[in-house]
Design a protein around this motif. Structure first.
Motif, PDB file in Angstrom:
ATOM      1  N   GLU A 183       2.738  -8.574   5.860  1.00 28.80           N
ATOM      2  CA  GLU A 183       1.615  -8.056   6.633  1.00 28.80           C
ATOM      3  C   GLU A 183       0.315  -8.343   5.895  1.00 28.80           C
ATOM      4  N   LYS A 184      -0.710  -8.730   6.683  1.00 27.92           N
ATOM      5  CA  LYS A 184      -2.040  -8.913   6.118  1.00 27.92           C
ATOM      6  C   LYS A 184      -2.771  -7.572   6.114  1.00 27.92           C
ATOM      7  N   PHE A 185      -3.838  -7.533   5.322  1.00 28.70           N
ATOM      8  CA  PHE A 185      -4.604  -6.294   5.249  1.00 28.70           C
ATOM      9  C   PHE A 185      -5.154  -5.908   6.612  1.00 28.70           C
ATOM     10  N   SER A 186      -5.623  -6.908   7.354  1.00 27.58           N
ATOM     11  CA  SER A 186      -6.151  -6.632   8.699  1.00 27.58           C
ATOM     12  C   SER A 186      -5.060  -6.074   9.601  1.00 27.58           C
ATOM     13  N   GLY A 187      -3.830  -6.542   9.395  1.00 22.02           N
ATOM     14  CA  GLY A 187      -2.711  -6.045  10.186  1.00 22.02           C
ATOM     15  C   GLY A 187      -2.437  -4.584   9.895  1.00 22.02           C
ATOM     16  N   TYR A 188      -2.530  -4.209   8.614  1.00 19.63           N
ATOM     17  CA  TYR A 188      -2.349  -2.800   8.256  1.00 19.63           C
ATOM     18  C   TYR A 188      -3.401  -1.925   8.952  1.00 19.63           C
ATOM     19  N   ILE A 189      -4.650  -2.394   8.908  1.00 19.37           N
ATOM     20  CA  ILE A 189      -5.745  -1.617   9.504  1.00 19.37           C
ATOM     21  C   ILE A 189      -5.525  -1.438  10.995  1.00 19.37           C
ATOM     22  N   VAL A 190      -5.162  -2.539  11.686  1.00 19.00           N
ATOM     23  CA  VAL A 190      -4.897  -2.459  13.125  1.00 19.00           C
ATOM     24  C   VAL A 190      -3.771  -1.465  13.400  1.00 19.00           C
ATOM     25  N   GLY A 191      -2.698  -1.565  12.615  1.00 23.31           N
ATOM     26  CA  GLY A 191      -1.554  -0.680  12.816  1.00 23.31           C
ATOM     27  C   GLY A 191      -1.910   0.780  12.604  1.00 23.31           C
ATOM     28  N   LEU A 192      -2.664   1.067  11.533  1.00 29.01           N
ATOM     29  CA  LEU A 192      -3.020   2.450  11.244  1.00 29.01           C
ATOM     30  C   LEU A 192      -3.974   3.019  12.291  1.00 29.01           C
ATOM     31  N   VAL A 193      -4.879   2.188  12.802  1.00 30.52           N
ATOM     32  CA  VAL A 193      -5.788   2.650  13.853  1.00 30.52           C
ATOM     33  C   VAL A 193      -5.005   2.982  15.118  1.00 30.52           C
ATOM     34  N   VAL A 194      -4.079   2.091  15.494  1.00 28.66           N
ATOM     35  CA  VAL A 194      -3.255   2.331  16.687  1.00 28.66           C
ATOM     36  C   VAL A 194      -2.458   3.621  16.528  1.00 28.66           C
TER      37      VAL A 194
END
Length: 331
Positions: free
Chosen positions: A125-136
């Motif tokens: 997972e990329k950092f941006s992917g983590y952020i998207v996931g946590l926001v969702v």
């Protein structure tokens, strides 16, 4: 004796009002789950997150289950007919059982699959992917929390434990409560994965979500099964009926008392009683009608009441007759 079918207009209006409130609660949960399922699936694919994809499967299962519950609310209120003389109340329990199966298959099994796959093959997972996931997940937590608060508010309005007897409402509360806890597990797993770089945290979160869903599905399924196969009325109602029968001066003894829930707010009552000796057939009929009416007033949900009344002296005389004696002697 013919059954006594009771039910006042006020009771029917109250039940319809409860169903309308439950329908709104289910629709709120359905709308929340549909939006959240799409968001979780898109976020899970972007982030490559097994925990988020497990939560997406959970929301899809919940959405399908809400459709089942809406069907239960509509179909269970159909009036009795020749083919189903006791009505369609148990449809509520049947559709709740299907909802439990849906949680197990679509939610629990997919979550286990995602967790095992992540442990076997890893997940980048990329950092941006983590952020998207946590926001969702944060948005999902708020939406699921609002739906849960709505369901709990209705439970309180319907008397707490009494409200939880409604399988549709009970299922919504269980789903929303599980969803809030599942989202929390997914957020913790994803955050630990981001911090440590170890996918085991997120895989473990996915497996934990699977265990949680299987447990909830099992509990809901057991409760629906008990109601489908013929669960007795609650002990308090049964005790009131038994006490009422024993208090009647015309009844010598209560030989048997059976109750069975035929719907959410309908109960079948069957009792076998011995009457005091010396009563003629007209008196017996009058007594039976009065006792049935008393039971209906005492336990309003008793919509079908059957009384098997026997004169003890007549029964003992029949038992002591030569024919009966001969049968016993030849046994």
């Amino acid at each position: 004796m013919r059954p006594l079918v009771t039910g006042t207009a006020s009771n029917e209006n109250e039940n319809e009002s409860k169903d309308r409130r439950t329908r709104v609660t289910v629709l709120v949960a359905l709308a929340a789950n549909l939006v959240i399922a799409v968001a979780k699936a898109v976020g899970g694919l972007i982030a490559g997150s097994p925990a988020l994809l497990s939560e997406a499967a959970h929301s899809v299962a919940d959405s399908l289950n809400e459709v089942f519950l809406l069907a239960a609310l509509r179909r269970s209120r159909r009036p009795a007919d020749e083919r189903h003389p006791f009505g369609y109340g148990k449809e509520r329990f049947f559709w709740s059982l299907l909802a439990a199966v849906g949680i197990f298959v679509m939610g629990g099994c997919f979550s286990f699959f995602q967790g095992v796959e992540a442990l076997r093959n890893g997940a980048e997972e990329k950092f941006s992917g983590y952020i998207v996931g946590l926001v969702v997940l944060a948005v999902a937590f708020v939406a699921e929390g609002v739906s849960l608060l709505r369901a709990l508010s209705q439970v309180r309005k319907q008397g707490g434990a009494a409200g939880m007897r409604d399988p549709a409402l009970r299922t919504v509360v269980a789903e929303d409560g599980t969803a809030v806890l599942g989202v929390t597990l997914a957020m913790v797993g994803m955050a630990l994965h981001m911090i440590t770089g170890q996918v085991v945290w997120e895989a473990s979160a996915s497996l934990a979500i699977g265990v949680l869903l299987v447990f909830i599905a099992y509990r809901l399924g057991i409760e629906a099964r008990d109601q489908l196969i013929g669960e007795a009325a609650d002990p308090e109602s049964t005790g009131r009926i038994r006490s009422l029968l024993k208090a009647q001066p015309e009844i010598d003894s209560v030989e048997a008392l059976f109750t069975m829930k035929t719907g959410l707010d309908s109960v079948l009552v069957a009792a076998r009683v011995d009457l005091m000796p010396g009563m003629d057939s007209e008196q017996v009929e009058d007594v039976a009608v009065r006792i049935k009416a008393s039971i209906a007033r005492t336990v309003p949900e008793a919509q079908q009441i059957f009384l098997d009344v026997t004169d003890r002296s007549a029964r003992e005389t029949a038992a002591d007759s030569p024919a009966a004696t001969g049968e016993r002697g030849g046994a």
